[in-house]
Design a protein around this motif. Structure first.
Motif, PDB file in Angstrom:
ATOM      1  N   ARG A   1      15.121 -11.518  13.352  1.00  0.00           N
ATOM      2  CA  ARG A   1      15.987 -12.729  13.442  1.00  0.00           C
ATOM      3  C   ARG A   1      17.779 -12.209  13.749  1.00  0.00           C
ATOM      4  NH1 ARG A   1      12.330 -14.395  10.173  1.00  0.00           N
ATOM      5  NH2 ARG A   1      11.278 -16.083  10.530  1.00  0.00           N
ATOM      6  N   TYR A   2      17.718 -10.851  13.166  1.00  0.00           N
ATOM      7  CA  TYR A   2      19.017 -10.272  12.998  1.00  0.00           C
ATOM      8  C   TYR A   2      19.408  -9.991  14.463  1.00  0.00           C
ATOM      9  CZ  TYR A   2      19.501 -10.502   7.924  1.00  0.00           C
ATOM     10  OH  TYR A   2      19.871 -11.126   6.745  1.00  0.00           O
TER      11      TYR A   2
ATOM     12  N   PHE B   1      19.403 -11.472  16.986  1.00  0.00           N
ATOM     13  CA  PHE B   1      20.163 -12.752  17.521  1.00  0.00           C
ATOM     14  C   PHE B   1      21.326 -13.056  16.797  1.00  0.00           C
ATOM     15  CE2 PHE B   1      15.522 -13.121  18.630  1.00  0.00           C
ATOM     16  CZ  PHE B   1      15.764 -13.384  20.108  1.00  0.00           C
ATOM     17  N   LEU B   2      21.209 -12.855  15.464  1.00  0.00           N
ATOM     18  CA  LEU B   2      22.254 -13.230  14.640  1.00  0.00           C
ATOM     19  C   LEU B   2      23.594 -12.161  14.825  1.00  0.00           C
ATOM     20  CD1 LEU B   2      20.777 -14.381  11.310  1.00  0.00           C
ATOM     21  CD2 LEU B   2      21.749 -15.661  13.027  1.00  0.00           C
ATOM     22  N   LEU B   3      23.039 -11.062  14.869  1.00  0.00           N
ATOM     23  CA  LEU B   3      24.245  -9.919  15.275  1.00  0.00           C
ATOM     24  C   LEU B   3      24.900  -9.962  16.566  1.00  0.00           C
ATOM     25  CD1 LEU B   3      22.359  -6.659  13.445  1.00  0.00           C
ATOM     26  CD2 LEU B   3      24.456  -8.150  12.562  1.00  0.00           C
TER      27      LEU B   3
ATOM     28  N   SER C   1      14.939  -8.143   9.712  1.00  0.00           N
ATOM     29  CA  SER C   1      14.182  -8.690  10.446  1.00  0.00           C
ATOM     30  C   SER C   1      14.504  -9.047  11.937  1.00  0.00           C
ATOM     31  CB  SER C   1      14.216 -10.299   9.725  1.00  0.00           C
ATOM     32  OG  SER C   1      13.347 -11.024  10.479  1.00  0.00           O
TER      33      SER C   1
ATOM     34  N   LEU D   1      25.517 -12.805  18.043  1.00  0.00           N
ATOM     35  CA  LEU D   1      26.423 -13.871  18.201  1.00  0.00           C
ATOM     36  C   LEU D   1      27.868 -13.873  18.019  1.00  0.00           C
ATOM     37  CD1 LEU D   1      25.964 -16.928  18.533  1.00  0.00           C
ATOM     38  CD2 LEU D   1      25.884 -17.092  16.135  1.00  0.00           C
ATOM     39  N   PRO D   2      28.420 -12.813  17.200  1.00  0.00           N
ATOM     40  CA  PRO D   2      29.908 -12.710  17.210  1.00  0.00           C
ATOM     41  C   PRO D   2      30.425 -12.171  18.651  1.00  0.00           C
ATOM     42  CG  PRO D   2      28.902 -11.844  15.070  1.00  0.00           C
ATOM     43  CD  PRO D   2      27.797 -12.333  16.199  1.00  0.00           C
TER      44      PRO D   2
END
Length: 94
Positions: free
Chosen positions: A50-51, A53-55, A48, A57-58
């Motif tokens: 959204r990933y 942004f999530l990927l 999606s 983040l680290p």
């Protein structure tokens, strides 16, 4: 941002390593816009949006922690002066 990073490289790098570090900075600034859309497209094909942004983040957290550890503390001016002449000439030229 690239001119600012080049100025920091010229100021803090040792004399023998300035050219190599400026090349590395140029490579990073020029490689990112090339590879970024391709990687984002691969992520969007399989996951999606959204990933995206999530990927990231680290990497953001790692960069912030490493910058706090390794970046030198720069002394700032206690009483900076506003450059009125620069404001007027920049306003006129733009």
């Amino acid at each position: 941002m690239m001119p600012l990073v080049n100025v920091l490289v010229m100021e803090f790098a040792s004399d023998g390593h300035q050219g190599a570090l400026m090349g590395l900075v140029g490579l990073a600034f020029n490689f990112s816009p090339i590879i970024g859309p391709s990687v984002a497209g691969l992520i969007l094909d399989f996951f999606s949006w959204r990933y995206l942004f999530l990927l990231v983040l680290p990497f953001i957290i790692l960069t912030m922690v490493l910058s706090l550890i390794f970046m030198p503390h720069l002394q700032t001016k206690q009483h900076p002066q506003f450059n009125y002449c620069g404001l007027v000439t920049c306003s006129l030229s733009l």
